[in-house]
Scaffold this motif. Sequence first.
Motif, PDB file in Angstrom:
ATOM      1  N   PRO A 297      -7.358  -1.411  -1.475  1.00 31.26           N
ATOM      2  CA  PRO A 297      -6.959  -0.776  -2.739  1.00 31.26           C
ATOM      3  C   PRO A 297      -5.495  -0.346  -2.791  1.00 31.26           C
ATOM      4  CG  PRO A 297      -9.096   0.063  -2.021  1.00 31.26           C
ATOM      5  CD  PRO A 297      -8.518  -0.721  -0.872  1.00 31.26           C
ATOM      6  N   MET A 298      -4.825  -0.295  -1.643  1.00 29.35           N
ATOM      7  CA  MET A 298      -3.429   0.120  -1.632  1.00 29.35           C
ATOM      8  C   MET A 298      -2.503  -0.926  -2.270  1.00 29.35           C
ATOM      9  SD  MET A 298      -2.994   3.140  -0.482  1.00 29.35           S
ATOM     10  CE  MET A 298      -3.998   4.401   0.309  1.00 29.35           C
ATOM     11  N   LEU A 299      -2.941  -2.171  -2.346  1.00 26.98           N
ATOM     12  CA  LEU A 299      -2.093  -3.207  -2.920  1.00 26.98           C
ATOM     13  C   LEU A 299      -1.815  -2.938  -4.395  1.00 26.98           C
ATOM     14  CD1 LEU A 299      -0.581  -5.872  -2.981  1.00 26.98           C
ATOM     15  CD2 LEU A 299      -2.794  -7.065  -3.076  1.00 26.98           C
ATOM     16  N   ALA A 300      -2.858  -2.735  -5.183  1.00 27.43           N
ATOM     17  CA  ALA A 300      -2.651  -2.468  -6.607  1.00 27.43           C
ATOM     18  C   ALA A 300      -1.917  -1.153  -6.811  1.00 27.43           C
ATOM     19  CB  ALA A 300      -3.987  -2.463  -7.348  1.00 27.43           C
ATOM     20  N   LEU A 301      -2.197  -0.144  -5.972  1.00 28.32           N
ATOM     21  CA  LEU A 301      -1.482   1.126  -6.090  1.00 28.32           C
ATOM     22  C   LEU A 301       0.013   0.921  -5.859  1.00 28.32           C
ATOM     23  CD1 LEU A 301      -1.697   4.157  -6.584  1.00 28.32           C
ATOM     24  CD2 LEU A 301      -1.987   4.457  -4.110  1.00 28.32           C
ATOM     25  N   SER A 302       0.360   0.035  -4.922  1.00 30.39           N
ATOM     26  CA  SER A 302       1.783  -0.230  -4.682  1.00 30.39           C
ATOM     27  C   SER A 302       2.444  -0.848  -5.911  1.00 30.39           C
ATOM     28  CB  SER A 302       1.960  -1.137  -3.460  1.00 30.39           C
ATOM     29  OG  SER A 302       1.633  -2.496  -3.747  1.00 30.39           O
ATOM     30  N   LEU A 303       1.700  -1.671  -6.645  1.00 32.04           N
ATOM     31  CA  LEU A 303       2.257  -2.284  -7.858  1.00 32.04           C
ATOM     32  C   LEU A 303       2.453  -1.247  -8.956  1.00 32.04           C
ATOM     33  CD1 LEU A 303       0.192  -5.593  -7.918  1.00 32.04           C
ATOM     34  CD2 LEU A 303       2.538  -5.270  -7.128  1.00 32.04           C
ATOM     35  N   LEU A 304       1.505  -0.314  -9.096  1.00 23.75           N
ATOM     36  CA  LEU A 304       1.677   0.776 -10.044  1.00 23.75           C
ATOM     37  C   LEU A 304       2.901   1.607  -9.683  1.00 23.75           C
ATOM     38  CD1 LEU A 304      -1.913   2.221 -10.649  1.00 23.75           C
ATOM     39  CD2 LEU A 304      -0.401   1.258 -12.377  1.00 23.75           C
ATOM     40  N   TRP A 305       3.004   1.955  -8.409  1.00 21.45           N
ATOM     41  CA  TRP A 305       4.103   2.806  -7.944  1.00 21.45           C
ATOM     42  C   TRP A 305       5.457   2.130  -8.097  1.00 21.45           C
ATOM     43  CZ3 TRP A 305       7.253   1.655  -3.705  1.00 21.45           C
ATOM     44  CH2 TRP A 305       8.171   2.640  -3.380  1.00 21.45           C
ATOM     45  N   ARG A 306       5.481   0.811  -7.902  1.00 19.25           N
ATOM     46  CA  ARG A 306       6.763   0.105  -8.039  1.00 19.25           C
ATOM     47  C   ARG A 306       7.320   0.225  -9.452  1.00 19.25           C
ATOM     48  NH1 ARG A 306       6.336  -5.543  -4.621  1.00 19.25           N
ATOM     49  NH2 ARG A 306       8.176  -6.030  -5.879  1.00 19.25           N
ATOM     50  N   GLU A 307       6.451   0.457 -10.440  1.00 20.70           N
ATOM     51  CA  GLU A 307       6.936   0.675 -11.807  1.00 20.70           C
ATOM     52  C   GLU A 307       7.139   2.152 -12.099  1.00 20.70           C
ATOM     53  OE1 GLU A 307       4.853   0.522 -15.989  1.00 20.70           O
ATOM     54  OE2 GLU A 307       5.596  -1.481 -15.466  1.00 20.70           O
ATOM     55  N   SER A 308       6.185   2.988 -11.693  1.00 24.41           N
ATOM     56  CA  SER A 308       6.207   4.399 -12.097  1.00 24.41           C
ATOM     57  C   SER A 308       7.104   5.265 -11.210  1.00 24.41           C
ATOM     58  CB  SER A 308       4.791   4.973 -12.073  1.00 24.41           C
ATOM     59  OG  SER A 308       4.334   5.117 -10.717  1.00 24.41           O
ATOM     60  N   GLY A 309       7.179   4.923  -9.926  1.00 27.69           N
ATOM     61  CA  GLY A 309       7.920   5.765  -8.994  1.00 27.69           C
ATOM     62  C   GLY A 309       7.252   7.094  -8.721  1.00 27.69           C
ATOM     63  N   ASP A 310       5.966   7.230  -9.044  1.00 26.72           N
ATOM     64  CA  ASP A 310       5.238   8.487  -8.841  1.00 26.72           C
ATOM     65  C   ASP A 310       5.399   8.961  -7.395  1.00 26.72           C
ATOM     66  OD1 ASP A 310       2.888  10.136  -7.981  1.00 26.72           O
ATOM     67  OD2 ASP A 310       2.320   9.912 -10.077  1.00 26.72           O
ATOM     68  N   PRO A 311       5.964  10.163  -7.172  1.00 30.38           N
ATOM     69  CA  PRO A 311       6.229  10.600  -5.794  1.00 30.38           C
ATOM     70  C   PRO A 311       4.967  10.828  -4.971  1.00 30.38           C
ATOM     71  CG  PRO A 311       6.762  12.341  -7.368  1.00 30.38           C
ATOM     72  CD  PRO A 311       6.500  11.113  -8.165  1.00 30.38           C
ATOM     73  N   ALA A 312       3.891  11.288  -5.608  1.00 35.04           N
ATOM     74  CA  ALA A 312       2.644  11.492  -4.859  1.00 35.04           C
ATOM     75  C   ALA A 312       2.084  10.162  -4.382  1.00 35.04           C
ATOM     76  CB  ALA A 312       1.625  12.221  -5.730  1.00 35.04           C
ATOM     77  N   HIS A 313       2.103   9.162  -5.243  1.00 37.26           N
ATOM     78  CA  HIS A 313       1.654   7.837  -4.834  1.00 37.26           C
ATOM     79  C   HIS A 313       2.583   7.269  -3.760  1.00 37.26           C
ATOM     80  CE1 HIS A 313      -0.675   7.062  -8.863  1.00 37.26           C
ATOM     81  NE2 HIS A 313      -1.298   7.891  -8.053  1.00 37.26           N
ATOM     82  N   GLY A 314       3.876   7.487  -3.925  1.00 32.81           N
ATOM     83  CA  GLY A 314       4.832   6.989  -2.941  1.00 32.81           C
ATOM     84  C   GLY A 314       4.587   7.581  -1.563  1.00 32.81           C
ATOM     85  N   ALA A 315       4.285   8.875  -1.506  1.00 33.42           N
ATOM     86  CA  ALA A 315       4.023   9.521  -0.215  1.00 33.42           C
ATOM     87  C   ALA A 315       2.751   8.973   0.419  1.00 33.42           C
ATOM     88  CB  ALA A 315       3.915  11.032  -0.416  1.00 33.42           C
ATOM     89  N   LEU A 316       1.718   8.774  -0.397  1.00 29.53           N
ATOM     90  CA  LEU A 316       0.461   8.226   0.125  1.00 29.53           C
ATOM     91  C   LEU A 316       0.675   6.815   0.665  1.00 29.53           C
ATOM     92  CD1 LEU A 316      -2.607   8.180   0.519  1.00 29.53           C
ATOM     93  CD2 LEU A 316      -2.837   7.556  -1.902  1.00 29.53           C
ATOM     94  N   LEU A 317       1.372   5.994  -0.091  1.00 23.83           N
ATOM     95  CA  LEU A 317       1.627   4.616   0.337  1.00 23.83           C
ATOM     96  C   LEU A 317       2.453   4.578   1.619  1.00 23.83           C
ATOM     97  CD1 LEU A 317       2.425   3.231  -3.209  1.00 23.83           C
ATOM     98  CD2 LEU A 317       0.534   2.419  -1.777  1.00 23.83           C
ATOM     99  N   ALA A 318       3.456   5.435   1.698  1.00 20.94           N
ATOM    100  CA  ALA A 318       4.314   5.460   2.885  1.00 20.94           C
ATOM    101  C   ALA A 318       3.521   5.827   4.125  1.00 20.94           C
ATOM    102  CB  ALA A 318       5.464   6.440   2.671  1.00 20.94           C
TER     103      ALA A 318
END
Length: 358
Positions: A91-112
Amino acid sequence: MSRLETNLHQLVTGMTALRHEGQFDEPNLDGTKGDYISFDSWEWPQGVGLYALASLWRAGHLPRLKNELEGWYQRRIEAGLPAQNVNTTAPMLALSLLWRESGDPAHGALLAKWAEDVLEHAPRTEEGGIQHDVSDKKNRGELWDDTLFMVALFLASYGEGAGRRDLVDEAERQFLVHTRYLADPATGLWFHGWTFDGRHNFARARWARGNAWISAGVLDLLDLATIAPSVAAFLTGVLKAQVDALLPLQCQSGAWRTLLDDPSSYEELSATAGFGYALLKGARLGLGTPAWKAAGIKAVHAVMASIDDTGTLQNVSYGTRMGHDLDFYRTIPIQPTAYGQAMALLCLGEAMNHDDLR
């Protein structure tokens, strides 16, 4: 609205309506119940489904899906995430695509953190392959086709968005190591798995869905990140060899069988959809001959013929463990799943990119 567009809408509805209902109870190693069917679970079938939704949204075919994706992730993250393994990484793949557009910091921290944990803590085989450990089993010393789609594509996508070349390099490395042990040089097709314990390919099954993970995965890797030219050239050659073997094995219906080279095995539509997606995409990108598109069109028709009135793709084999004989693959039960819906969405979504198919 064309039949193709109607089927896309139906497939989305069919996927989000899937429910577990007690079938195939498979307890996880931590004692929780495994749910590989309903859409409200953080597992690999749902991860592939989310990626298909994200792909449709990014292509502009169904823009409303962005809000649905954001809502899904908000609910699941608030509920708490499972332990990391190959399949819960999907599920992290689609989240990375969302984050690449939104830049959401919470998502970015989780992905990192998730990506770092893959690099630092994912169990490895010899030569650094990511061991195919899943929620209900540790598969010591084993490489599976599936790992590339579930883990390597995430590393490539997030690495590209975050400017982390080390993650993209790791994705490339996984494709190279897995190719070394899973691609069959005699045919160009791929075996399902390899074990370093005895050093063999188990049943030497040229399993359709595993091959579809590769066909789609190679093309998507090249889309999701900047791949080193030498690696891109190598993997493109691997893909072309695989397609050369696939085309003569396509059934009259447009489908492929669950064991690609076994006429006694049943036709399987999740793999067929994956191949249709790859063949049409490869043709659009100029990688293949006109035969690629012709076979892709036949696959699209086979997929559309297998979507029922509820928007559910039929003739999908259930999640398939590693088989030690070919009968194991012939007897996997048929069960609608999120990954079946997802592969069909990818296939029909790619068909929307071809004016003559819309």
